[in-house]
Design a protein around this motif. Sequence first.
Motif, PDB file in Angstrom:
ATOM      1  N   ASN A  74       0.795  -1.235   0.000  1.00 44.06           N
ATOM      2  CA  ASN A  74       0.000   0.000   0.000  1.00 44.06           C
ATOM      3  C   ASN A  74       0.824   1.280   0.000  1.00 44.06           C
ATOM      4  N   ASP A  75       2.127   1.170  -0.168  1.00 40.67           N
ATOM      5  CA  ASP A  75       2.953   2.375  -0.290  1.00 40.67           C
ATOM      6  C   ASP A  75       2.803   2.901  -1.709  1.00 40.67           C
ATOM      7  N   TYR A  76       2.701   4.212  -1.869  1.00 41.46           N
ATOM      8  CA  TYR A  76       2.539   4.786  -3.205  1.00 41.46           C
ATOM      9  C   TYR A  76       3.014   6.236  -3.204  1.00 41.46           C
ATOM     10  N   GLY A  77       3.077   6.820  -4.404  1.00 41.55           N
ATOM     11  CA  GLY A  77       3.483   8.206  -4.551  1.00 41.55           C
ATOM     12  C   GLY A  77       4.977   8.379  -4.726  1.00 41.55           C
ATOM     13  N   PHE A  78       5.695   7.303  -4.944  1.00 40.53           N
ATOM     14  CA  PHE A  78       7.143   7.390  -5.142  1.00 40.53           C
ATOM     15  C   PHE A  78       7.488   6.819  -6.514  1.00 40.53           C
ATOM     16  N   ALA A  79       8.705   7.073  -6.943  1.00 38.37           N
ATOM     17  CA  ALA A  79       9.168   6.595  -8.253  1.00 38.37           C
ATOM     18  C   ALA A  79       9.949   5.301  -8.089  1.00 38.37           C
ATOM     19  N   LEU A  80       9.618   4.333  -8.908  1.00 36.49           N
ATOM     20  CA  LEU A  80      10.343   3.079  -8.973  1.00 36.49           C
ATOM     21  C   LEU A  80      11.115   3.102 -10.294  1.00 36.49           C
ATOM     22  N   LYS A  81      12.448   3.148 -10.207  1.00 34.31           N
ATOM     23  CA  LYS A  81      13.286   3.288 -11.399  1.00 34.31           C
ATOM     24  C   LYS A  81      13.749   1.935 -11.909  1.00 34.31           C
ATOM     25  N   PHE A  82      13.817   1.832 -13.224  1.00 34.15           N
ATOM     26  CA  PHE A  82      14.325   0.651 -13.900  1.00 34.15           C
ATOM     27  C   PHE A  82      15.443   1.089 -14.835  1.00 34.15           C
ATOM     28  N   TYR A  83      16.563   0.397 -14.779  1.00 31.07           N
ATOM     29  CA  TYR A  83      17.708   0.679 -15.636  1.00 31.07           C
ATOM     30  C   TYR A  83      17.766  -0.409 -16.693  1.00 31.07           C
ATOM     31  N   LEU A  84      17.355  -0.100 -17.908  1.00 25.01           N
ATOM     32  CA  LEU A  84      17.320  -1.085 -18.980  1.00 25.01           C
ATOM     33  C   LEU A  84      18.692  -1.184 -19.630  1.00 25.01           C
ATOM     34  N   GLN A  85      19.149  -2.429 -19.807  1.00 22.80           N
ATOM     35  CA  GLN A  85      20.492  -2.652 -20.332  1.00 22.80           C
ATOM     36  C   GLN A  85      20.484  -3.667 -21.466  1.00 22.80           C
ATOM     37  N   ASN A  86      21.473  -3.513 -22.345  1.00 22.92           N
ATOM     38  CA  ASN A  86      21.741  -4.507 -23.372  1.00 22.92           C
ATOM     39  C   ASN A  86      22.400  -5.714 -22.719  1.00 22.92           C
ATOM     40  N   TYR A  87      22.536  -6.795 -23.476  1.00 18.29           N
ATOM     41  CA  TYR A  87      23.162  -8.011 -22.940  1.00 18.29           C
ATOM     42  C   TYR A  87      24.584  -7.779 -22.449  1.00 18.29           C
ATOM     43  N   ASP A  88      25.283  -6.806 -23.024  1.00 17.23           N
ATOM     44  CA  ASP A  88      26.669  -6.554 -22.626  1.00 17.23           C
ATOM     45  C   ASP A  88      26.774  -5.597 -21.440  1.00 17.23           C
ATOM     46  N   GLY A  89      25.630  -5.195 -20.864  1.00 23.80           N
ATOM     47  CA  GLY A  89      25.632  -4.338 -19.685  1.00 23.80           C
ATOM     48  C   GLY A  89      25.583  -2.850 -19.981  1.00 23.80           C
ATOM     49  N   THR A  90      25.631  -2.469 -21.246  1.00 21.29           N
ATOM     50  CA  THR A  90      25.535  -1.055 -21.600  1.00 21.29           C
ATOM     51  C   THR A  90      24.070  -0.620 -21.559  1.00 21.29           C
ATOM     52  N   ALA A  91      23.860   0.678 -21.449  1.00 21.08           N
ATOM     53  CA  ALA A  91      22.503   1.216 -21.391  1.00 21.08           C
ATOM     54  C   ALA A  91      21.754   0.936 -22.691  1.00 21.08           C
ATOM     55  N   PHE A  92      20.494   0.553 -22.560  1.00 21.72           N
ATOM     56  CA  PHE A  92      19.644   0.325 -23.721  1.00 21.72           C
ATOM     57  C   PHE A  92      19.098   1.665 -24.188  1.00 21.72           C
TER      58      PHE A  92
END
Length: 107
Positions: free
Chosen positions: A8-26
């Motif tokens: 029931n916690d809300y009102g905050f941002a949940l961040k996702f860091y999407l990456q390629n298979y080699d670990g670089t940013a998507f």
Amino acid sequence: MNTIIAQNDYGFALKFYLQNYDGTAFDLTDATDIILYSHLRDSSENKITADLDVIGDPADGIVNLTVQEKHFDQDGDYLGEIEVDFQDRRETFTGIVIHVVKNVPRD
């Protein structure tokens, strides 16, 4: 990605860091839709279907879910994936686990 939040916690941002298979940013440049689908481990029915916002430079691959009141109203493990649509293709990021712990009432 694994994270723990309170029920029931809300009102905050949940961040996702999407990456390629080699670990670089998507690179999200030119993405037309970015959607999180999530369901409780014991159910195949999507509990959450939400558009995600790109944070900062799209080339950095960071997206954000602003958690709403009903997103995590049950405790348990939520399994998820993020689909990123482009005009000519779709990329899917799996392996998301959000562990929601039972909200303990305060005195």
